[in-house]
Enzyme design. Structure first.
Site, PDB file in Angstrom:
ATOM      1  N   ASP A   1       0.731  -1.308  -0.191  1.00  0.00           N
ATOM      2  CA  ASP A   1       0.066   0.041  -0.091  1.00  0.00           C
ATOM      3  C   ASP A   1       0.561   1.288   0.082  1.00  0.00           C
ATOM      4  O   ASP A   1       0.525   2.326  -0.524  1.00  0.00           O
ATOM      5  CB  ASP A   1      -0.897  -0.019   1.175  1.00  0.00           C
TER       6      ASP A   1
ATOM      7  N   HIS B   1       0.959  -9.162   0.004  1.00  0.00           N
ATOM      8  CA  HIS B   1       0.570  -7.778   0.243  1.00  0.00           C
ATOM      9  C   HIS B   1       1.186  -7.138   1.246  1.00  0.00           C
ATOM     10  O   HIS B   1       1.351  -5.911   1.020  1.00  0.00           O
ATOM     11  CB  HIS B   1      -1.042  -7.959   0.350  1.00  0.00           C
TER      12      HIS B   1
ATOM     13  N   ASP C   1      -5.909  -5.661  -4.633  1.00  0.00           N
ATOM     14  CA  ASP C   1      -5.557  -4.133  -4.034  1.00  0.00           C
ATOM     15  C   ASP C   1      -4.086  -4.093  -4.535  1.00  0.00           C
ATOM     16  O   ASP C   1      -3.730  -2.885  -5.189  1.00  0.00           O
ATOM     17  CB  ASP C   1      -5.731  -4.016  -2.783  1.00  0.00           C
TER      18      ASP C   1
ATOM     19  N   GLY D   1     -12.179  -3.176  -8.624  1.00  0.00           N
ATOM     20  CA  GLY D   1     -11.769  -1.917  -9.017  1.00  0.00           C
ATOM     21  C   GLY D   1     -10.440  -1.604  -9.078  1.00  0.00           C
ATOM     22  O   GLY D   1     -10.018  -1.230 -10.119  1.00  0.00           O
TER      23      GLY D   1
END
Length: 414
Positions: free
Chosen positions: A125, A169, A180, A258
């Site tokens: 992230d 992740h 993500d 998305g």
């Protein structure tokens, strides 16, 4: 007797007249008050600027984007500021540039150290805000921004992977790939290789590794029947949320899908035209678009849990819808997707405007019905159930929706 009657009627008429005047004055006063409300966001601008100015109004300090109480380096400001950079490029208005610069200037010191960032956490992230530096450094040539980018690149060089090379992740989520992560890391890694890696062999190695991430998420997370991709995959199959046979989580989450769509269209912009991975990603994107379109609601919007329609508790969600709108609009414009997806994007965009966008008297634009956050595992434990996804907080103006809304608006010239 007649005189008394006329006096009474005259008095009543006077009273009605006075009341009517009072009401008229009240209405005029209200109209004047409405007319004099200062328009913080001019309504004659395109929606892309109106939403960006609304974000600046809500969060005057870019470091506080996402309702933060203190400055922090994280992916949500990176997302909105990437959108802001595109608004700046379209308008050349200084306030947008200044807003972006303030974020990097506040969080990166003279040595290039990123405040609140930890390389040891190996958190994908944290790569997303590197896009801000990719935008700023060519303009400013400030060495500290280049050094910060080098730190982020070094994280990707040392990021733990699954046995077949897929990025974990986060270090605290071992053996797990999430949808993500593709958006958080791969656009940055591809552009950094393009612009700053001189060794051609090393550059090719990075491109290949970027494409591998898409190959692996397709291999492990795609449901052959629906064509949709599960939010997460656990190679170890040890997580409570993981299917003991496949390692996949239970549901198709709107925003997870998305993120993945945006990753594909953005990376395709950056991969060299002659790289063999381009055709594969274009194929993945087309499969994805077909699957996502099948679960679009008649309103043009998409559900929080994509394939569960109007199951009790499910809701039409703004962030995923904005991301799909951007993905389809850009994919069609660039020729990665057939032209029909531009119509689907416009239907989705109109659905957002009609159902989930509101404008305050001062012109500030709100994007409503956003899922605030959703993940897997952690503490308290997130089990990936339907009840979990619909039970997370819903709020207005989540940056994971406003950023993609701005980018979708630019793609559609709205």
């Amino acid at each position: 007797m007649k005189t008394t009657k006329y006096i009474a009627l005259f008095t009543l008429a006077l009273g009605l007249s006075a009341t009517s005047c009072k009401d008229a004055k009240k209405e005029t006063s209200q109209e004047e008050a409405t007319a004099t409300v200062e328009k913080i966001v001019p309504e004659n601008l395109k929606w892309s600027e109106r939403m960006m100015l609304s974000e600046i109004h809500r969060f005057p300090e870019a470091t506080k984007l996402d309702f933060a109480t203190r400055a922090r380096w994280t992916y949500t400001p990176g997302l909105v500021l990437s959108a802001c950079a595109r608004v700046y490029e379209a308008t050349q208005k200084q306030e947008y540039y200044d807003y972006i610069y303030d974020y990097a200037d506040t969080l990166i010191d003279s040595t290039g150290t990123i405040d609140t960032y930890s390389l040891e956490k190996q958190n994908l992230d944290m790569i997303k805000s590197g896009d801000v530096l990719l935008f700023l450094y060519p303009i400013t040539k400030e060495e500290r921004f280049l050094k910060a980018m080098e730190t982020l690149d070094s994280q990707l060089e040392s990021q733990p992977t699954t046995s077949d090379g897929g990025y974990w992740h986060k270090k605290i989520y071992p053996y797990q790939m999430w949808l993500d992560g593709l958006y958080m890391a791969e656009p940055f890694h591809t552009k950094y290789a393009n612009d700053y890696i001189q060794d051609e062999a090393k550059k090719e190695e990075i491109y290949n590794h970027v494409v591998l991430q898409f190959d692996l998420i397709q291999k492990h997370s795609r449901d052959e029947k629906s064509g949709l991709l599960y939010h997460g995959w656990d190679e170890s199959k040890e997580q409570q949320w993981a299917n003991k046979e496949t390692g996949n989580s239970q549901h198709f989450w709107s925003r997870g899908m998305g993120w993945y769509g945006m990753a594909m269209v953005d990376v395709l912009d950056l991969l060299p035209e002659n790289h063999q991975g381009r055709e594969k990603i274009i194929k993945y994107l087309n499969q994805y678009a077909e699957a996502v379109t099948k679960v679009q609601d008649e309103s043009g919007l998409w559900w929080q849990v994509l394939d569960q329609g109007d199951r009790e508790g499910n809701y039409l969600e703004a962030t995923g819808t904005a991301m799909f709108t951007y993905t389809f609009a850009k994919g069609a414009r660039k020729g990665y997707l057939p032209e029909k997806y531009l119509e689907i994007a416009n239907k989705a965009y109109n659905g957002l405007l009609e159902n989930l966008v509101t404008v305050e008297e001062n012109g500030v634009v709100n994007l409503n019905q956003c899922c605030a956050v959703a993940g897997l595992g952690g503490n308290p434990y997130r089990d990936g159930s339907f009840e979990y996804y619909i039970g997370e907080k819903i709020r207005a103006n989540d940056p994971k929706g406003t950023g993609p809304f701005i980018m979708a608006s630019l793609e559609l010239n709205k």
